[in-house]
Design a protein around this motif. Structure first.
Motif, PDB file in Angstrom:
ATOM      1  N   PHE B 130       0.857  -1.185   0.000  1.00  0.00           N
ATOM      2  CA  PHE B 130       0.000   0.000   0.000  1.00  0.00           C
ATOM      3  C   PHE B 130       0.894   1.236   0.000  1.00  0.00           C
ATOM      4  N   SER B 132       1.477   5.102   0.603  1.00  0.00           N
ATOM      5  CA  SER B 132       0.960   6.318   1.247  1.00  0.00           C
ATOM      6  C   SER B 132       1.304   7.508   0.345  1.00  0.00           C
ATOM      7  N   ALA B 170      -7.728  -4.318  10.408  1.00  0.00           N
ATOM      8  CA  ALA B 170      -7.079  -3.208   9.683  1.00  0.00           C
ATOM      9  C   ALA B 170      -5.657  -3.005  10.188  1.00  0.00           C
ATOM     10  N   TYR B 181      -3.146   6.237   8.593  1.00  0.00           N
ATOM     11  CA  TYR B 181      -3.859   5.400   7.631  1.00  0.00           C
ATOM     12  C   TYR B 181      -4.482   4.182   8.299  1.00  0.00           C
ATOM     13  N   VAL B 183      -5.718   0.583   6.746  1.00  0.00           N
ATOM     14  CA  VAL B 183      -5.698  -0.208   5.518  1.00  0.00           C
ATOM     15  C   VAL B 183      -6.219  -1.601   5.850  1.00  0.00           C
ATOM     16  N   ASP B 184      -7.071  -2.139   5.021  1.00  0.00           N
ATOM     17  CA  ASP B 184      -7.603  -3.484   5.260  1.00  0.00           C
ATOM     18  C   ASP B 184      -6.456  -4.492   5.307  1.00  0.00           C
ATOM     19  N   GLY B 188      -5.321  -4.920   1.627  1.00  0.00           N
ATOM     20  CA  GLY B 188      -4.445  -3.768   1.405  1.00  0.00           C
ATOM     21  C   GLY B 188      -5.199  -2.556   0.886  1.00  0.00           C
ATOM     22  N   GLU B 189      -6.543  -2.610   0.896  1.00  0.00           N
ATOM     23  CA  GLU B 189      -7.354  -1.468   0.439  1.00  0.00           C
ATOM     24  C   GLU B 189      -7.449  -0.414   1.539  1.00  0.00           C
ATOM     25  N   LEU B 190      -7.468   0.850   1.130  1.00  0.00           N
ATOM     26  CA  LEU B 190      -7.596   1.948   2.093  1.00  0.00           C
ATOM     27  C   LEU B 190      -8.989   1.944   2.703  1.00  0.00           C
ATOM     28  N   ARG B 191      -9.060   1.978   4.045  1.00  0.00           N
ATOM     29  CA  ARG B 191     -10.372   2.116   4.707  1.00  0.00           C
ATOM     30  C   ARG B 191     -10.657   3.593   4.972  1.00  0.00           C
ATOM     31  N   LYS B 193      -8.323   7.586   6.002  1.00  0.00           N
ATOM     32  CA  LYS B 193      -7.099   8.249   6.461  1.00  0.00           C
ATOM     33  C   LYS B 193      -7.481   9.512   7.220  1.00  0.00           C
TER      34      LYS B 193
END
Lengths: 258, 434
Positions: B130, B132, B170, B181, B183-184, B188-191, B193
């Protein structure tokens, strides 16, 4: 000698022995004087060489001179450590070597003064120990020419209006400090200062340079790393300037104590 | 179930708990700094030392008999805890001065290349990455009085990256782009920020569904872990002139509803975890508190930088219980195991102190520190400031700080497991002492 005729034999023997001792002492004294003079001749000059600290070689330049045929003065340069013309103190010269301390450089309250102790070798070099912060490393110096001692700036006299006690406050990193500066003239033609900074603790900063040129005042405590530079404003009864402590720089206005 | 089977199950359960407690920065998600199991009260030998290509600032963690840590040579390492033999390494695009978190067979670690890595704990294979907004160090004009003061200079003492913490499926971590951040952990998906005003290199602590962390913007935050919504913020000190006494570099510990955190404004703060209200503060007279406090049995353990003091405070009141003068700065965070506190010192020494008296039981000095090249240290093993910081112009202070760090300094927070102490050093080794 005339005395020999009038004194009894034992006394005569005593006098002869005493004379021999005196002659010997005189000879030794003359020898020592000659040696010290030679040492002086030997030690005075510019000396260049290096210090071998672990993993690093430092260049070293020492200037030693003798004023009035008596008092030693000197200064030192260590290019790798930002030391240029730092004055030497406690200089001791003998026929076999030299020792001295470095004043106002490579020192802190915790580490103490840096010192060099060396002896003359048969090859005409001075070799010995460089002592700093409890560590010891060897150094070697060779004479390369006449001395070029860098004399420290001298304090000057100050105008009568500046004499007395001045006070002010500054803030650094969220804490306030109170400064008291006391200035006085002394004979012959030099002034002195007492500088006290009160914050969380009280610091009596030893001032080793105080100058005034056309109302511009400079005060330096090399030992603490404090510099105060300010312009005297007679009409306002204040000195308006900048207080520097190491890398920190803040404005500071000092006003005369009523 | 037979007795032997029950015993095996209990041992496995205990072992699992231990592994879990040792598999992340500061021992647990709340970052108490307390490790289970016995600790050596005497030094016997170097069990092994593992060489890397650069300094090791990251703290080691343990999971299923494997030590995981990051190297400033850019790799994430897996090393057999018993033998010190390398199991695998995975190269990233930058130094890894961050501590991995190992959960359910996945290693999560942050690199200076601005990426969070999820690696297979057994093989080192990438599960996802992931990105940033990118890493950077805290920076400011005139920082620490460095010259020229009109030029922005990166802070050489911003030494760590944020260490991720895994909870509620997460991975949470701070970033140089100023965000925290979420992240799942599986995809690796953004939940979500959460934006702060400056660099976040402190590591978030997790307790009761809330994340606690500080930023270099001078604020300390509590954020809902599920939604990323701010619950409260606390304002630490400011230093607009030389930016020396500002920012949270220390990572918090959350124990019994209280958040304990150090700050570069020289305070150790105790904040109410529910409201953010200050319970007490302990002033360290301009000396930074970079260490993350350890909290155990009603006491807070931490150390300072310039003043080099080891402190024990009453957790409820902040009243000092004891303090001891050390030789050099401490950025390493104290780790408690049994009746011993372990802490690394920047002069290249690891210390074991008695939990109750603070007495140094034993210490270990790295070889690089013993060599003392360039006289970085005094004979008494303090920093030789007159030789190091003789100029505050241009790169000189940066070089001086780098020389300090290169002395075999220990920034790593020690890990204690099975009577062995693991830690990294800037001499490039990961050490196992017993």
């Amino acid at each position: 000698m005339r005395l020999a005729y009038v004194l009894p034999r034992q006394a005569k023997q005593y006098v002869i022995t005493s004379m021999r001792v005196s002659l010997r002492l005189a000879a030794i004294f003359m020898f020592l004087s000659t040696s010290l003079l030679e040492a002086a001749e030997n030690m005075a000059g510019r000396w260049e060489g290096s210090i071998q600290i672990p993993g690093q070689e430092l260049n070293l330049i020492v200037d030693l001179d003798q004023t009035n045929g008596k008092d030693w003065t000197g200064s030192i340069i260590i290019p790798g450590l930002g030391v240029k013309g730092a004055p030497l103190a406690e200089i001791l010269v003998s026929d076999s070597g030299v020792s001295f301390a470095i004043k106002g450089a490579l020192a802190s309250e915790r580490t103490g003064q840096t010192r060099l102790k060396g002896h003359l070798t048969e090859a005409g070099q001075v070799s010995g120990d460089f002592l700093q912060a409890g560590n010891t490393a060897p150094f070697v110096l060779e004479k390369t020419g006449p001395p070029q001692v860098e004399l420290p700036r001298k304090s000057t006299a100050i105008s009568k209006d500046l004499e007395g006690e001045w006070k002010g406050d500054y803030e650094m990193s969220g804490y306030s400090r109170h400064v008291t500066l006391t200035l006085a003239n002394h004979e012959p033609g030099a002034a002195s200062a007492q500088l006290v900074v009160v914050g969380k603790r009280t610091t009596n900063a030893p001032v080793d340079l105080l100058t005034e040129e056309g109302g511009f005042l400079t005060i330096v405590s090399h030992e603490i790393g404090i510099t105060y530079e300010g312009r005297f404003r007679k009409e306002a009864g204040e000195i308006k300037g900048t207080f520097t402590l190491g890398p920190f720089e803040v404005p500071l206005v000092l006003r005369r104590t009523p | 179930m037979k007795t032997s089977q029950i015993a095996i199950a209990l041992i496995a359960c205990w072992a699992g708990t231990v592994c879990q407690a040792q598999s992340m920065f500061r021992g647990d998600a709340a970052h108490s700094g307390v490790y289970t199991g016995p600790a050596p009260r005497a030094f016997h030998r170097v069990k092994w030392k593992f060489p890397t290509g650069d300094r090791v600032v990251s703290s080691p963690v343990l999971s299923n008999g494997t030590i995981y840590f990051g190297g400033d040579d850019g790799s994430i390492y897996a090393v057999d805890a018993e033998s010190g033999r390398q199991l695998w390494k995975h190269a990233t695009g930058g130094p890894v001065p961050s501590t991995p978190d190992v959960v359910d067979g996945t290693v999560y670690a942050l690199s200076y290349d601005g990426k969070l890595y999820a690696l297979d704990a057994r093989t080192g294979a990438v599960r996802w990455k992931f990105a940033s907004g990118g890493e950077r160090r805290f920076e400011a004009k005139g920082i620490h009085g460095l010259q020229p003061k009109t030029q922005t200079i990166a802070d050489p003492f911003d030494i760590f990256l944020s260490s991720p913490v895994v909870a509620q499926g997460a991975v949470y971590f701070g970033s140089g782009d100023g965000n925290l951040y979420a992240v799942d952990s599986a995809s690796g998906e953004l939940r979500w920020k959460f934006q702060t005003g400056d660099v976040v290199h402190a590591s978030p602590a997790y307790a009761g569904g809330v994340l606690y962390f500080g930023s270099w913007d001078s604020y300390f935050y509590a954020v809902d872990a599920a939604t990323g919504k701010e619950k409260w913020r606390f304002h630490g000190g400011e230093d607009p002139v030389i930016h020396n006494q500002v920012g949270f570099q220390s990572s918090p510990a959350v124990v019994n509803g209280v958040v304990y955190t150090g700050c570069r404004d020289a305070n150790l703060y105790a904040l109410d975890a529910a409201t953010g209200k200050e319970k007490w503060r302990f002033d360290n007279a301009l000396s930074w508190v970079i260490t993350s406090p350890a909290v155990s049995h009603g006491k807070v353990y931490f150390a300072t930088s310039d003043s080099s003091l080891y402190h024990v405070l009453d957790a409820a009141t902040g009243k000092p219980i004891l303090h001891q003068q050390d030789k050099a700065y401490m950025f390493s965070s104290p780790a408690i195991a049994g009746d011993v506190v372990f802490i690394g010192v920047m002069n290249g020494t690891l210390q074991a102190r008695d939990l109750k008296t603070g007495e140094v039981l034993w210490s270990f000095q790295t070889e690089t520190s013993k060599q003392n090249k360039g006289w970085v240290l005094t004979a008494e093993r303090s920093f030789n400031d007159p030789l190091l910081y003789h100029s505050n112009w241009r790169e000189a202070p940066i070089v001086a700080a780098d020389r300090q760090f290169a002395i075999g300094a220990i920034f790593s927070s020690p890990l204690i497991a099975n009577n062995v102490v693991y830690f990294g050093s800037t001499d490039g080794y990961l050490y196992a002492l017993e």
